[in-house]
Design a protein around this motif. Structure first.
Motif, mmCIF file in Angstrom:
data_model
loop_
_atom_site.group_PDB
_atom_site.id
_atom_site.type_symbol
_atom_site.label_atom_id
_atom_site.label_comp_id
_atom_site.label_asym_id
_atom_site.label_seq_id
_atom_site.Cartn_x
_atom_site.Cartn_y
_atom_site.Cartn_z
ATOM 1 N N ASP A 34 0.831 -1.207 0.000
ATOM 2 C CA ASP A 34 0.000 0.000 0.000
ATOM 3 C C ASP A 34 0.862 1.253 0.000
ATOM 4 O OD1 ASP A 34 -2.111 -1.713 0.078
ATOM 5 O OD2 ASP A 34 -2.614 -1.382 2.190
ATOM 6 N N GLY A 35 1.910 1.260 0.825
ATOM 7 C CA GLY A 35 2.776 2.432 0.885
ATOM 8 C C GLY A 35 3.507 2.679 -0.417
ATOM 9 N N TYR A 36 3.903 1.608 -1.089
ATOM 10 C CA TYR A 36 4.578 1.763 -2.379
ATOM 11 C C TYR A 36 3.645 2.420 -3.395
ATOM 12 C CZ TYR A 36 6.660 0.495 -6.861
ATOM 13 O OH TYR A 36 7.173 0.535 -8.137
ATOM 14 N N HIS A 37 2.424 1.926 -3.476
ATOM 15 C CA HIS A 37 1.469 2.495 -4.436
ATOM 16 C C HIS A 37 1.137 3.941 -4.088
ATOM 17 C CE1 HIS A 37 -1.976 3.122 -6.972
ATOM 18 N NE2 HIS A 37 -2.799 3.174 -5.932
ATOM 19 N N GLN A 38 0.906 4.231 -2.816
ATOM 20 C CA GLN A 38 0.580 5.603 -2.428
ATOM 21 C C GLN A 38 1.732 6.557 -2.736
ATOM 22 O OE1 GLN A 38 -0.363 5.089 1.697
ATOM 23 N NE2 GLN A 38 -2.350 4.123 1.308
ATOM 24 N N CYS A 39 2.950 6.085 -2.518
ATOM 25 C CA CYS A 39 4.120 6.927 -2.793
ATOM 26 C C CYS A 39 4.232 7.227 -4.284
ATOM 27 C CB CYS A 39 5.385 6.224 -2.286
ATOM 28 S SG CYS A 39 6.906 7.182 -2.510
ATOM 29 N N ARG A 40 4.116 6.206 -5.112
ATOM 30 C CA ARG A 40 4.228 6.419 -6.556
ATOM 31 C C ARG A 40 3.052 7.237 -7.084
ATOM 32 N NH1 ARG A 40 7.277 2.960 -9.563
ATOM 33 N NH2 ARG A 40 6.966 4.611 -11.121
ATOM 34 N N GLN A 41 1.854 6.993 -6.540
ATOM 35 C CA GLN A 41 0.669 7.721 -7.003
ATOM 36 C C GLN A 41 0.744 9.197 -6.651
ATOM 37 O OE1 GLN A 41 -3.211 7.062 -5.042
ATOM 38 N NE2 GLN A 41 -4.027 6.519 -7.043
ATOM 39 N N ALA A 42 1.462 9.527 -5.571
ATOM 40 C CA ALA A 42 1.610 10.933 -5.185
ATOM 41 C C ALA A 42 2.710 11.637 -5.971
ATOM 42 C CB ALA A 42 1.892 11.026 -3.684
ATOM 43 N N GLY A 43 3.377 10.925 -6.880
ATOM 44 C CA GLY A 43 4.453 11.536 -7.660
ATOM 45 C C GLY A 43 5.776 11.531 -6.944
ATOM 46 N N CYS A 44 5.903 10.745 -5.881
ATOM 47 C CA CYS A 44 7.153 10.683 -5.118
ATOM 48 C C CYS A 44 8.045 9.568 -5.672
ATOM 49 C CB CYS A 44 6.865 10.424 -3.643
ATOM 50 S SG CYS A 44 5.600 11.513 -2.931
ATOM 51 N N VAL A 45 9.251 9.495 -5.123
ATOM 52 C CA VAL A 45 10.230 8.485 -5.527
ATOM 53 C C VAL A 45 10.394 7.490 -4.382
ATOM 54 C CG1 VAL A 45 12.639 8.076 -6.162
ATOM 55 C CG2 VAL A 45 11.431 10.076 -7.049
ATOM 56 N N VAL A 46 10.381 6.205 -4.721
ATOM 57 C CA VAL A 46 10.584 5.145 -3.736
ATOM 58 C C VAL A 46 12.071 4.814 -3.674
ATOM 59 C CG1 VAL A 46 10.046 2.759 -3.115
ATOM 60 C CG2 VAL A 46 8.284 4.208 -4.115
ATOM 61 N N ASP A 47 12.585 4.642 -2.467
ATOM 62 C CA ASP A 47 13.994 4.333 -2.282
ATOM 63 C C ASP A 47 14.369 3.080 -3.075
ATOM 64 O OD1 ASP A 47 16.401 5.043 -0.308
ATOM 65 O OD2 ASP A 47 16.270 2.861 -0.495
ATOM 66 N N PRO A 48 15.571 3.066 -3.686
ATOM 67 C CA PRO A 48 15.971 1.904 -4.502
ATOM 68 C C PRO A 48 16.011 0.594 -3.740
ATOM 69 C CG PRO A 48 17.418 3.787 -4.917
ATOM 70 C CD PRO A 48 16.552 4.156 -3.750
ATOM 71 N N SER A 49 16.032 0.636 -2.402
ATOM 72 C CA SER A 49 16.051 -0.616 -1.648
ATOM 73 C C SER A 49 14.733 -1.370 -1.767
ATOM 74 C CB SER A 49 16.357 -0.331 -0.175
ATOM 75 O OG SER A 49 15.356 0.500 0.396
ATOM 76 N N ILE A 50 13.645 -0.682 -2.108
ATOM 77 C CA ILE A 50 12.354 -1.357 -2.317
ATOM 78 C C ILE A 50 12.329 -1.808 -3.770
ATOM 79 C CG2 ILE A 50 9.853 -1.187 -2.079
ATOM 80 C CD1 ILE A 50 11.297 -0.783 0.518
ATOM 81 N N THR A 51 12.884 -2.957 -4.026
ATOM 82 C CA THR A 51 13.040 -3.464 -5.383
ATOM 83 C C THR A 51 11.800 -4.239 -5.825
ATOM 84 O OG1 THR A 51 14.044 -5.513 -4.581
ATOM 85 C CG2 THR A 51 15.527 -3.649 -5.004
ATOM 86 N N ALA A 52 11.787 -4.584 -7.116
ATOM 87 C CA ALA A 52 10.698 -5.403 -7.646
ATOM 88 C C ALA A 52 10.669 -6.770 -6.969
ATOM 89 C CB ALA A 52 10.859 -5.559 -9.159
ATOM 90 N N ALA A 53 11.840 -7.302 -6.624
ATOM 91 C CA ALA A 53 11.892 -8.600 -5.943
ATOM 92 C C ALA A 53 11.278 -8.510 -4.546
ATOM 93 C CB ALA A 53 13.339 -9.093 -5.858
ATOM 94 N N ILE A 54 11.491 -7.395 -3.860
ATOM 95 C CA ILE A 54 10.890 -7.214 -2.533
ATOM 96 C C ILE A 54 9.370 -7.191 -2.654
ATOM 97 C CG2 ILE A 54 10.596 -5.566 -0.646
ATOM 98 C CD1 ILE A 54 13.203 -6.971 -0.440
ATOM 99 N N LEU A 55 8.857 -6.436 -3.622
ATOM 100 C CA LEU A 55 7.403 -6.362 -3.804
ATOM 101 C C LEU A 55 6.829 -7.727 -4.155
ATOM 102 C CD1 LEU A 55 7.151 -3.005 -5.799
ATOM 103 C CD2 LEU A 55 6.739 -3.368 -3.364
#
Length: 753
Positions: free
Chosen positions: A389-410
């Motif tokens: 949820d936090g990943y989607h909310q961050c991207r939807q707000a136009g923010c940048v997610v830290d590179p440590s939250i990778t596709a493999a983590i999701l």
């Protein structure tokens, strides 16, 4: 080594700064008084250098290991006083006012050949750019000296000193009304110490959130007066002095001349003032200007009302500021203070904002990149649902997610969600994850239970999902775990040598606004490209094929489109040449001499070890018939004859007949007779045993021999001709040493020959 030659105007005099950096200059260190701990960088002349690991500290000449810490050595450089630049306005003779607050000519000793920087209020020399020195410019108007009664604010009103001696002038400005800005500021020029508080920013922006006033003008980083005469900019003298001493060891990436006041209304009002007055800006008057326009500046901007709209539609507005920011500070950085939180205003024309990306962030893991990125949304997940949820909310707000939250983590978090579903839904859910159809933005829609299955539920579960994290499981709460390799936080006050704020600078924000886009960031809804799905199967197993993967555009109610990045990606795959067969070898011998046999030939698969597919010529081998003629007919074998010898080894034979009809293969004479070895025993096996020999022999000899019979023949298969020795004892007397041959202290002869 970096060498930049900067030519800047300082207070009516031209000063040349040679801003050079050579790593060999950093060679000073006081063991008894080391001063504040300054972490050593691999390259103190680079703004994005990595920390030197403690184990490698002694490998760098500009580092020193002291008290189990890797200190940076410093260089010997002159430091600047807070009065630098102000004292230069005050000559050894003459009045302060007539030199500091000139209006017309240069007065008080400057006559015609000096260069007053563009008629700046207060006579402070500072331009947003580095000017070229000018000398001997012609003047057409007489100077007005200090003009007593026109001092106080750069010759623009107030009680000043007595008039200076006027020289040929360049800037014959009319006397303004003393009740208007900047005459109302009441700046006291006769006490320069009172000017210092006017050089301090009204908003203490933490070091990690500071942005440069200019990325193209090096004067601003080296000249305080040039810096403060850019509207909203302030010069950190303490940071400048530490940089003089330690280079980029001190908070690399943090500007000395930083834009503190970012309020758009402030900059609009300043722009209007500069256009109507025709004079450049002077940072001395910033506080006064803010105070005179406080009703317009310290009030919500129209974009602040968009915050309530976003919250109503369920979109989180983005954050601005830092921990402990006040309402007035929030206004000064162009924020919206609402219920104790500072938000970024929305846009008036549209609710959509651009998807965030951090193109300025380098791959190198520096402290400037790792810590203190401006928080955009509060994203500190611990559960799988909070991650997604936090990943989607961050991207939807136009923010940048830290590179440590990778596709493999999701993907791992989606796998954990799948395990919580009923068994009959798990496989379908996980397949949707792998195909990219189920993502962080829509996984909840696919968690709804479908109609109950009609038959019994099979206990089939999805296979375990492995995530290679080099033996460590990812958890943001462990980001500061000493076992995780990370840089040191570079933001500190260095034993209070710096007075700026470090609020929130040593925390890692997983959802952030890039520093390079702070001024153009706004609250709103962004369409963003989701993570890539799995690659499709390669179109060819060898010889060069293609595989594709795609990522959808995630929008808010399908009312926007993605404008950044590719939606589909194609890669070549299986580019190695296909294995192929080599040339055929010759046919081998026929398996039969008659009656229909086969013979075979083979060909290699190249390259060696490959697996070739059958082609029009078949596989790796071919067979053909051979010797198709009929075979002759052989009779049964006769009985074996007698052995050819009466004594010893001989042979016995047997025979058979062959019939070969016309057209058949001829009889083979070698196949008509068969021989076999045979043996006949003769003679007698004789065994002779000798007497026991005394010490130190202690053995007796036993001989076997095949003795010929009356006819002279001797063949005894189980009677080898040999002599062997065996241990023996002559008597049972106590003094017969042969009894003790087993003891190594008794020297008996060996029995082996």
């Amino acid at each position: 080594m970096v060498n930049v030659l900067v030519l800047c105007v300082v207070l009516g005099a031209f000063v040349t700064f040679a801003d050079s950096c050579n790593v060999n200059d950093f060679n000073q260190f006081n063991q008894s008084n080391p001063g504040p701990f300054v972490a050593c960088l691999k390259d103190p002349c680079a703004a994005d250098s990595e920390d030197v690991a403690l184990v490698n500290c002694t490998l760098y000449a500009h580092c020193i290991l002291h008290e189990n810490q890797c200190y940076a050595k410093y260089r010997t450089e002159a430091e600047y006083s807070p009065m630098t630049g102000i004292l230069e306005l005050v000559p050894n003779n003459g009045s302060v006012d007539e030199r500091f607050f000139q209006l017309g000519g240069l007065g008080g000793g400057f006559t015609g050949t000096g260069c007053l920087p563009g008629g700046l209020p207060g006579g402070l020399s500072s331009l947003p750019r580095c000017p070229v020195p000018c000398t001997g410019l012609p003047t057409t108007h007489p100077g007005l000296g200090g003009l007593g009664g026109l001092g106080g604010l750069g010759g623009l009103g107030g009680l000043g000193g007595h008039g200076g001696h006027g020289g040929p002038g360049r800037f014959p400005f009319p006397t303004p009304c003393p009740s208007t800005f900047p005459a109302t500021c009441n700046v006291n020029a006769q006490q320069p110490n009172l000017l210092l508080p006017l050089l301090n920013p009204l908003v203490n922006v933490p070091y990690c959130l500071r942005i440069p006033c200019s990325t193209s003008n090096p004067c601003l980083e080296r000249n305080r007066n040039a810096c403060i005469n850019v509207p909203g900019c302030y010069f950190d003298m303490g940071l400048a002095n530490l940089r003089q001493r330690y280079g980029n060891h001190i908070m690399p990436g943090v500007p000395v001349c930083h834009l503190a006041i970012r309020n758009r209304k402030f900059h609009q009002l300043v722009s209007n003032y500069l256009q109507t007055s025709g004079r450049p800006w002077n940072g001395i008057y910033t506080q006064c200007f803010l105070n005179e326009n406080r009703n317009q500046i310290y009030s919500p901007s129209p974009g602040c009302y968009q915050i309530h709209v976003l919250q109503y539609i369920g979109v989180q507005p983005t954050l601005a500021g830092w921990p402990g920011i006040t309402n007035n500070e929030c206004y000064l950085i162009d924020g919206c203070p609402i219920n104790g939180v500072c938000y970024r205003p929305g846009q008036l024309t549209r609710v959509q904002v651009r998807s965030g990306e951090d193109t300025a962030r380098h791959n190198v893991q520096t402290g400037h990149n790792y810590f203190g990125q401006p928080m955009c949304l509060n994203y500190n997940p611990t559960t799988a649902q909070e991650y997604l949820d936090g990943y989607h909310q961050c991207r939807q707000a136009g923010c940048v997610v830290d590179p440590s939250i990778t596709a493999a983590i999701l993907k791992q978090k989606l796998y954990q969600i799948a395990l919580t579903l009923p068994v009959h839904q798990q496989i379908a859910f996980w397949r949707g994850v792998l195909s990219g159809q189920i993502r962080a933005d829509n996984y909840k829609q696919h968690m709804r239970q479908n109609a109950c299955p009609s038959g019994p539920v099979q206990p089939t579960v999805i296979a375990p999902y492995s995530l290679n994290l080099q033996g460590r499981s990812f958890n943001p709460s462990n980001l500061f775990n000493p076992g995780v390799i990370r840089p040191q936080c570079p933001y500190q006050t260095y034993q209070n040598l710096l007075t700026g704020s470090t609020a929130g600078c040593c925390q890692r924000n997983l959802c952030y606004t890039p520093r390079s886009s702070i001024l153009r960031s706004a609250s709103g809804v962004a369409a963003y490209q989701a993570e890539w799905g799995e690659y499709s199967t390669c179109t060819a197993s060898c010889g060069g094929g293609t595989r594709k993967r795609s990522r959808p555009c995630v929008t808010y109610r399908n009312n926007d489109t993605c404008v950044q990045g590719m939606a589909e990606e194609t890669h070549r795959c299986n580019v190695a040449a296909c294995p192929q067969y080599g040339n055929w070898g010759g046919y081998g011998s026929c398996s039969l001499t008659c009656g229909g046999g086969t013979q075979t030939r083979t060909r290699p698969c190249l390259p060696e070890g490959s697996t070739c597919q059958d082609d029009v010529q078949g596989g790796a081998s071919q067979s053909r018939p051979c010797n198709q003629i009929a075979c002759p007919t052989y009779s049964a074998w006769s009985d074996w004859g007698d052995c050819s010898v009466q004594c010893g080894v001989g042979e016995k034979t047997r025979t058979r007949t062959c019939t070969s009809p016309v057209g058949s293969a001829p009889c083979n004479a070698a196949l008509l007779i068969s021989t076999q070895s045979c043996a006949t025993s003769c003679g007698t096996c004789q065994r002779t045993e000798g007497a026991c020999q005394p010490y130190n022999k202690c053995y007796k000899e036993i001989t076997t021999l095949c003795v010929p019979d009356a006819q002279g023949g001797a063949y005894c298969p189980n009677c080898p001709n040999r002599t062997v020795r065996v241990r023996c004892v002559m008597s049972i007397a106590w003094n017969d040493y042969c009894r003790f041959c087993h003891d190594p202290r008794v020297q008996c002869l060996p029995v082996s020959t």
